[in-house]
Design a protein around this motif. Structure first.
Motif, PDB file in Angstrom:
ATOM      1  N   SER A 154       0.827  -1.210   0.000  1.00  0.00           N
ATOM      2  CA  SER A 154       0.000   0.000   0.000  1.00  0.00           C
ATOM      3  C   SER A 154       0.866   1.266   0.000  1.00  0.00           C
ATOM      4  O   SER A 154       2.070   1.213   0.268  1.00  0.00           O
ATOM      5  CB  SER A 154      -0.868  -0.027   1.254  1.00  0.00           C
ATOM      6  OG  SER A 154      -1.944   0.857   1.150  1.00  0.00           O
ATOM      7  N   ALA A 155       0.209   2.396  -0.275  1.00  0.00           N
ATOM      8  CA  ALA A 155       0.901   3.685  -0.364  1.00  0.00           C
ATOM      9  C   ALA A 155       1.666   4.025   0.911  1.00  0.00           C
ATOM     10  O   ALA A 155       1.074   4.136   1.981  1.00  0.00           O
ATOM     11  CB  ALA A 155      -0.134   4.776  -0.634  1.00  0.00           C
ATOM     12  N   LEU A 161       8.880   6.449   5.115  1.00  0.00           N
ATOM     13  CA  LEU A 161       9.714   5.260   5.310  1.00  0.00           C
ATOM     14  C   LEU A 161      11.160   5.588   4.920  1.00  0.00           C
ATOM     15  O   LEU A 161      11.409   6.496   4.126  1.00  0.00           O
ATOM     16  CB  LEU A 161       9.226   4.091   4.449  1.00  0.00           C
ATOM     17  CG  LEU A 161       7.824   3.540   4.693  1.00  0.00           C
ATOM     18  CD1 LEU A 161       7.629   2.241   3.929  1.00  0.00           C
ATOM     19  CD2 LEU A 161       7.552   3.308   6.174  1.00  0.00           C
ATOM     20  N   GLY A 183       3.086   5.838  -2.545  1.00  0.00           N
ATOM     21  CA  GLY A 183       2.728   6.803  -1.510  1.00  0.00           C
ATOM     22  C   GLY A 183       2.941   8.208  -2.054  1.00  0.00           C
ATOM     23  O   GLY A 183       3.396   8.392  -3.198  1.00  0.00           O
ATOM     24  N   GLN A 239      -7.118   9.274   3.054  1.00  0.00           N
ATOM     25  CA  GLN A 239      -6.729   7.982   3.639  1.00  0.00           C
ATOM     26  C   GLN A 239      -7.421   7.832   4.985  1.00  0.00           C
ATOM     27  O   GLN A 239      -7.726   8.839   5.646  1.00  0.00           O
ATOM     28  CB  GLN A 239      -5.212   7.859   3.763  1.00  0.00           C
ATOM     29  CG  GLN A 239      -4.568   8.638   4.881  1.00  0.00           C
ATOM     30  CD  GLN A 239      -3.051   8.484   4.923  1.00  0.00           C
ATOM     31  OE1 GLN A 239      -2.343   9.223   4.251  1.00  0.00           O
ATOM     32  NE2 GLN A 239      -2.565   7.572   5.740  1.00  0.00           N
ATOM     33  N   LYS A 303      -8.085   6.770  -4.550  1.00  0.00           N
ATOM     34  CA  LYS A 303      -8.076   6.153  -3.222  1.00  0.00           C
ATOM     35  C   LYS A 303      -8.830   7.059  -2.263  1.00  0.00           C
ATOM     36  O   LYS A 303      -8.601   8.271  -2.239  1.00  0.00           O
ATOM     37  CB  LYS A 303      -6.636   5.987  -2.727  1.00  0.00           C
ATOM     38  CG  LYS A 303      -6.570   5.560  -1.259  1.00  0.00           C
ATOM     39  CD  LYS A 303      -5.164   5.254  -0.797  1.00  0.00           C
ATOM     40  CE  LYS A 303      -5.144   4.837   0.662  1.00  0.00           C
ATOM     41  NZ  LYS A 303      -3.834   4.419   1.124  1.00  0.00           N
ATOM     42  N   SER A 378      -8.022  -1.738   1.786  1.00  0.00           N
ATOM     43  CA  SER A 378      -6.896  -1.659   2.728  1.00  0.00           C
ATOM     44  C   SER A 378      -7.412  -1.251   4.095  1.00  0.00           C
ATOM     45  O   SER A 378      -8.340  -0.450   4.202  1.00  0.00           O
ATOM     46  CB  SER A 378      -5.816  -0.680   2.234  1.00  0.00           C
ATOM     47  OG  SER A 378      -6.364   0.586   1.980  1.00  0.00           O
ATOM     48  N   GLY A 379      -6.823  -1.813   5.112  1.00  0.00           N
ATOM     49  CA  GLY A 379      -7.232  -1.548   6.495  1.00  0.00           C
ATOM     50  C   GLY A 379      -7.170  -2.842   7.285  1.00  0.00           C
ATOM     51  O   GLY A 379      -8.187  -3.487   7.501  1.00  0.00           O
ATOM     52  N   LYS A 380      -5.960  -3.263   7.617  1.00  0.00           N
ATOM     53  CA  LYS A 380      -5.724  -4.481   8.409  1.00  0.00           C
ATOM     54  C   LYS A 380      -6.304  -5.724   7.741  1.00  0.00           C
ATOM     55  O   LYS A 380      -6.920  -6.561   8.390  1.00  0.00           O
ATOM     56  CB  LYS A 380      -6.296  -4.284   9.819  1.00  0.00           C
ATOM     57  CG  LYS A 380      -5.537  -3.227  10.605  1.00  0.00           C
ATOM     58  CD  LYS A 380      -6.235  -2.792  11.854  1.00  0.00           C
ATOM     59  CE  LYS A 380      -6.249  -3.869  12.904  1.00  0.00           C
ATOM     60  NZ  LYS A 380      -6.764  -3.352  14.190  1.00  0.00           N
ATOM     61  N   ALA A 401      -0.084  -2.062   4.291  1.00  0.00           N
ATOM     62  CA  ALA A 401       0.984  -1.117   4.622  1.00  0.00           C
ATOM     63  C   ALA A 401       1.740  -1.617   5.852  1.00  0.00           C
ATOM     64  O   ALA A 401       2.886  -2.071   5.765  1.00  0.00           O
ATOM     65  CB  ALA A 401       0.391   0.269   4.856  1.00  0.00           C
ATOM     66  N   ARG A 402       1.069  -1.592   7.016  1.00  0.00           N
ATOM     67  CA  ARG A 402       1.790  -1.948   8.250  1.00  0.00           C
ATOM     68  C   ARG A 402       2.186  -3.414   8.290  1.00  0.00           C
ATOM     69  O   ARG A 402       3.242  -3.757   8.830  1.00  0.00           O
ATOM     70  CB  ARG A 402       0.925  -1.570   9.461  1.00  0.00           C
ATOM     71  CG  ARG A 402       0.840  -0.062   9.642  1.00  0.00           C
ATOM     72  CD  ARG A 402      -0.288   0.314  10.531  1.00  0.00           C
ATOM     73  NE  ARG A 402      -1.578  -0.020   9.953  1.00  0.00           N
ATOM     74  CZ  ARG A 402      -2.743   0.126  10.573  1.00  0.00           C
ATOM     75  NH1 ARG A 402      -2.761   0.604  11.808  1.00  0.00           N
ATOM     76  NH2 ARG A 402      -3.873  -0.191   9.981  1.00  0.00           N
TER      77      ARG A 402
END
Ligand SMILES: Cc1cc2nc3c(=O)[nH]c(=O)nc-3n(C[C@H](O)[C@H](O)[C@H](O)COP(=O)(O)O)c2cc1C
Length: 524
Positions: A154-155, A161, A183, A239, A303, A378-380, A401-402
């Motif tokens: 993901s972005a 980073l 991103g 986002q 997005k 996206s979202g866990k 992402a995470r």
């Protein structure tokens, strides 16, 4: 002089400690004015601040139980770490979750699962799981793109980073044929290490920015022409962690390298405003999407995090009327991550993924538009069972992402906003990021994605299907905590997903628009 030296050398080591503590006490009482606790309880008051600062680590290591922590609990993190290292990622003795808990999801298995036939692409390659739709196919873009992986990065910008982290992610996606979303910070050299790229821009237009801080089509064209790794363009509307919130990148952080990549001046604060300059309403957004697609030939998507739906309805109506529109839509959940956001935004603004995605998908479903759009969630969602739920609701791909950060070493220290990330992933500090071994970490990202795809396929087969796009809303059940106790997604969210025109995995394998390197492991 000699007498003074004699006196000093006669002081014992505990004498020196007492002198030091007295100096601290004098400072606490008479000179510092910022901390009441230190003033009222000199010396010992410091313990409170120290204990508070190490509290998260203490709780993480000693106190919190396996399922307790947020955003990701220990079981989730351990599953990612073990998958990334190709270690044993199983758990013994059965689940430790309360499977009667509210919102717990169940995938309904078939009595006899899908039997993978001989010569099927998944016999030779159990990790092969591309997107069932092609971005840009409906709108006949010149360069359509089928993501070769249903899970992608993901972005996350170079800036939020570290260079080593971005490079690890890019080399990692190359190794597992996924894509890497840049991103908001522009396309850096670390994004150009071989992986497919989705170029993403927000209100700062970094990388495609004109002198006035607006969008430059000229720069966009040059960027795409010079970088064939760019397979699609994503316009960020918002986002989940901070919808409608711009950002400031302090001048002190704008190094020569960052200034060049972002197209800004060295040492000057850079403001990302909360809204776009390139459009101010839905028809203008649609015009921009079409203009970028026309100039670059690439699929173009948007997005957004979801709150009010009226403008999404306007977009869908306009798409229906004009026969044009975004080739993909990424829906980010309110539970999504960020490099930095005020808690008032992160905790409260925008809907969580399942609620947000449902309301948007229904809008496009009602107008018969879902087959034109690749839906990305996206979202866990970087866990196979959650992804199965997302596919049953209408998602075609997921972005992580995470979870991707964790696969390359992030320990969820939650200090991305301080430049002190201990794992070197979310910092510009050279010392901290030097600890990242890029070849090793890129292997880890690739292995996490492969393990994820393999497990998602296994769940899919257990449910009697060949590809997760075949999941129906009735295949997933969720505990709803009322008299219905546990209901399928169709009953809970009140729509039926439009089934994707999937024929076979072999057809996806043979697709000329399939992403990943042209040298895709042709293992058959
Ligand atoms: C460090 C970091 C930086 C991010 N930067 C961006 C960004 O530049 N643009 C954007 O749209 N989302 C950004 N996001 C949000 C992610 O792309 C993603 O939508 C969100 O974290 C949900 O995915 P996850 O739950 O897998 O982390 C960022 C997230 C993180 C953790």
């Amino acid at each position: 002089m000699e007498a003074i030296l004699d006196f000093l050398s006669s002081i014992s080591w505990w004498g020196w400690i007492l002198i030091f503590l007295m100096i601290v006490a004098i400072r606490d009482i008479f000179f510092q004015k910022a901390h009441t606790i230190s003033h009222n309880f000199p010396v010992v008051g410091h313990l409170r601040y120290w204990l508070e600062s190490i509290g998260p680590e203490m709780r993480q290591y000693f106190v919190a139980n396996n399922r307790e922590e947020l955003p990701f609990n220990r079981i989730e993190r351990s599953w990612i770490y073990a998958s990334a290292k190709k270690e044993n990622n199983y758990e013994g003795f059965g689940t430790d979750r309360d499977i009667y808990a509210h919102q717990h999801i169940f995938v309904k298995n078939a009595m006899i699962g899908f039997q993978v036939p001989e010569k099927h692409p998944n016999i030779a390659n159990p990790y092969f799981l591309p997107c069932a739709k092609v971005m840009g196919a409906y709108n006949k873009r010149r360069k359509p793109y089928r993501p070769a992986s249903v899970i992608n990065v993901s972005a996350m910008s170079f800036g939020s980073l570290s260079a080593a982290a971005v490079e690890s992610l890019n080399k990692g996606v190359e190794k597992c044929q996924a894509y890497h979303n840049t991103g908001e910070g522009g396309l850096s050299p670390y994004h150009r290490k071989g992986g497919d790229v989705i170029f993403h821009f927000g209100t700062g237009y970094f990388g495609v920015r004109n002198k006035e801080g607006g969008f430059s089509m000229e720069k966009m064209k040059i960027l795409v022409d010079e970088n064939p790794c760019i397979k699609a363009v994503e316009i960020k509307l918002s986002q989940g962690a901070k919808p409608g919130k711009g950002g400031v990148l302090p001048g002190s952080k704008i190094t020569k390298e960052l200034a060049e990549i972002r197209g800004v001046e060295i040492g000057k604060d850079v403001i990302s405003p909360p809204t776009h300059k390139a459009f101010s309403n839905i028809p203008e957004l649609l015009d921009l999407i079409e203009a970028i697609a026309e100039e670059t030939g690439l699929p173009v998507g948007i997005k957004g995090a979801v709150g009010k739906v009226e403008q999404w309805e306007e977009l869908a109506d306009l798409m229906k009327k004009k026969g044009k529109g975004p080739d993909f839509i990424t829906i980010d959940g309110g539970e999504g991550g960020t490099g930095a956001a005020p808690p008032s935004f992160a905790d409260h603004v925008s809907l969580p993924w399942t609620y947000g995605f449902t309301s948007i998908y229904k809008i496009f479903l009602d107008r018969g538009l879902t087959d034109r759009i690749v839906f990305i969630g996206s979202g866990k969602l970087g866990f196979p069972a959650k992804a199965a739920m997302a596919f049953a609701m209408g998602a075609d791909c997921i972005n992580v992402a995470r979870e991707a950060m964790m696969s390359i070493g992030c320990i969820q220290a939650q200090v991305c906003h301080t430049n002190r990330c201990p794992s070197g992933v979310a910092t510009q500090n050279k010392w901290l990021q030097n600890g990242i071994n890029v070849p090793l970490k890129s292997d880890r990202l690739a292995q996490y994605f492969k393990t994820f795809r393999k497990e998602l396929l296994e769940i899919t087969h257990a449910a009697g299907y060949e590809h997760p796009c075949q999941f129906h809303m009735e295949d997933i059940q969720v505990n709803v905590d009322d008299d219905y106790l546990s209901s399928n997604l169709r009953t809970v969210y009140k729509y039926q997903k439009e089934q994707v025109g999937f024929h076979s995995m072999q057809e996806l394998y043979d697709c000329q628009h399939l992403g990943g390197k042209p040298t895709y492991e042709k293992t058959l």
